[in-house]
Design an enzyme around this catalytic site. Structure first.
Site, mmCIF file in Angstrom:
data_model
loop_
_atom_site.group_PDB
_atom_site.id
_atom_site.type_symbol
_atom_site.label_atom_id
_atom_site.label_comp_id
_atom_site.label_asym_id
_atom_site.label_seq_id
_atom_site.Cartn_x
_atom_site.Cartn_y
_atom_site.Cartn_z
ATOM 1 N N ARG A 1 -13.930 46.904 5.100
ATOM 2 C CA ARG A 1 -12.995 46.160 4.252
ATOM 3 C C ARG A 1 -13.377 46.232 2.786
ATOM 4 N NH1 ARG A 1 -13.950 43.314 8.515
ATOM 5 N NH2 ARG A 1 -15.244 41.878 7.319
ATOM 6 N N GLU B 1 -29.423 39.778 12.828
ATOM 7 C CA GLU B 1 -29.933 38.630 13.572
ATOM 8 C C GLU B 1 -30.779 39.119 14.757
ATOM 9 O OE1 GLU B 1 -26.754 36.108 14.632
ATOM 10 O OE2 GLU B 1 -28.063 34.492 15.336
HETATM 11 P P1 AMP Z 1 -23.681 40.124 5.824
HETATM 12 O O1 AMP Z 1 -24.127 39.124 6.846
HETATM 13 O O2 AMP Z 1 -23.515 39.495 4.443
HETATM 14 O O3 AMP Z 1 -24.578 41.343 5.791
HETATM 15 O O4 AMP Z 1 -22.239 40.591 6.272
HETATM 16 C C1 AMP Z 1 -22.056 41.666 7.154
HETATM 17 C C2 AMP Z 1 -20.649 42.236 7.033
HETATM 18 O O5 AMP Z 1 -19.775 41.472 7.832
HETATM 19 C C3 AMP Z 1 -20.070 42.246 5.631
HETATM 20 O O6 AMP Z 1 -19.344 43.451 5.427
HETATM 21 C C4 AMP Z 1 -19.146 41.042 5.607
HETATM 22 O O7 AMP Z 1 -18.035 41.296 4.794
HETATM 23 C C5 AMP Z 1 -18.736 40.888 7.069
HETATM 24 N N1 AMP Z 1 -18.627 39.485 7.473
HETATM 25 C C6 AMP Z 1 -19.628 38.683 7.851
HETATM 26 N N2 AMP Z 1 -19.187 37.468 8.188
HETATM 27 C C7 AMP Z 1 -17.838 37.500 8.016
HETATM 28 C C8 AMP Z 1 -16.792 36.543 8.201
HETATM 29 N N3 AMP Z 1 -17.024 35.293 8.611
HETATM 30 N N4 AMP Z 1 -15.528 36.926 7.924
HETATM 31 C C9 AMP Z 1 -15.260 38.192 7.513
HETATM 32 N N5 AMP Z 1 -16.188 39.138 7.324
HETATM 33 C C10 AMP Z 1 -17.477 38.798 7.576
#
Ligand code: AMP
Length: 175
Positions: free
Chosen positions: A62, A99
């Site tokens: 995205r 995680e």
């Molecule tokens: P991160 O935990 O910041 O490394 O996020 C991992 C990926 O998952 C990133 O590309 C975020 O945009 C996506 N992501 C994580 N949590 C969400 C959520 N609640 N809604 C939409 N996208 C998410």
């Protein structure tokens, strides 16, 4: 209604997607509205218009959508960062912690030059692990990372704590 409020209202929260316990932030209602789409790109770009950004990194998948528009708005190039094994040419890769276990992201080896000024973008920052890994990729090429621009920050996860200290973290919305 101000711009932030109308963008906020357009993001849909989908409970338990893609798995139980995740409150998924669906940004597609912003993308499908021409007025909001224009506003969101302006809002993402605002702090960086005079920063001489030459490359915007967008994170699969995205982060490609608004990332490419942000690059266009800033007269910069766009660099896709993808999951391991998806890019066709020679790559640099970095592993990062999830995680449970690890993951790896990659970028084409010639995508960023040492004299580039780089902005890192994703739609949502959650734990910050992916954006932090992008910093390592860009930094590896010798370029200067100027900051981070996200549409939405899930503040309760405090993802910004794992980003490079001292760099601006611009989140249009807090979730
Ligand atoms: P991160 O935990 O910041 O490394 O996020 C991992 C990926 O998952 C990133 O590309 C975020 O945009 C996506 N992501 C994580 N949590 C969400 C959520 N609640 N809604 C939409 N996208 C998410």
């Amino acid at each position: 209604m101000d711009i932030v409020a109308s963008l906020e209202q357009a993001v849909r929260t989908i409970p338990d997607f893609p798995k139980p316990g995740i409150q998924f932030k669906d940004i597609t209602p912003i993308l499908s509205d021409p007025v909001l789409l224009n506003q969101v790109v302006e809002a993402l770009a605002a702090p960086f218009v005079n920063e001489g950004i030459t490359k915007v990194i967008g994170i699969e998948a995205r982060g490609f959508i608004l990332g490419a528009m942000l690059a266009h708005r800033l007269n910069a190039g766009f660099v896709p960062v993808r999951k391991y094994g998806k890019l066709p040419y020679e790559t640099v890769s970095v592993e990062y912690e999830l995680e449970y276990g690890t993951d790896a992201i990659e970028m084409h080896i010639d995508a960023i030059d040492p004299d580039d000024r780089v902005l890192i973008h994703d739609d949502v920052i959650a734990t910050g692990g992916t954006a932090a890994a992008c910093y390592d990729l860009a930094h590896h090429s010798g370029a200067e990372v100027v900051g981070y621009a996200f549409l939405m920050e899930l503040a309760f996860l405090n993802g910004r704590a794992v980003l490079k200290e001292g760099l601006p973290v611009h989140s249009v919305l807090m979730g």
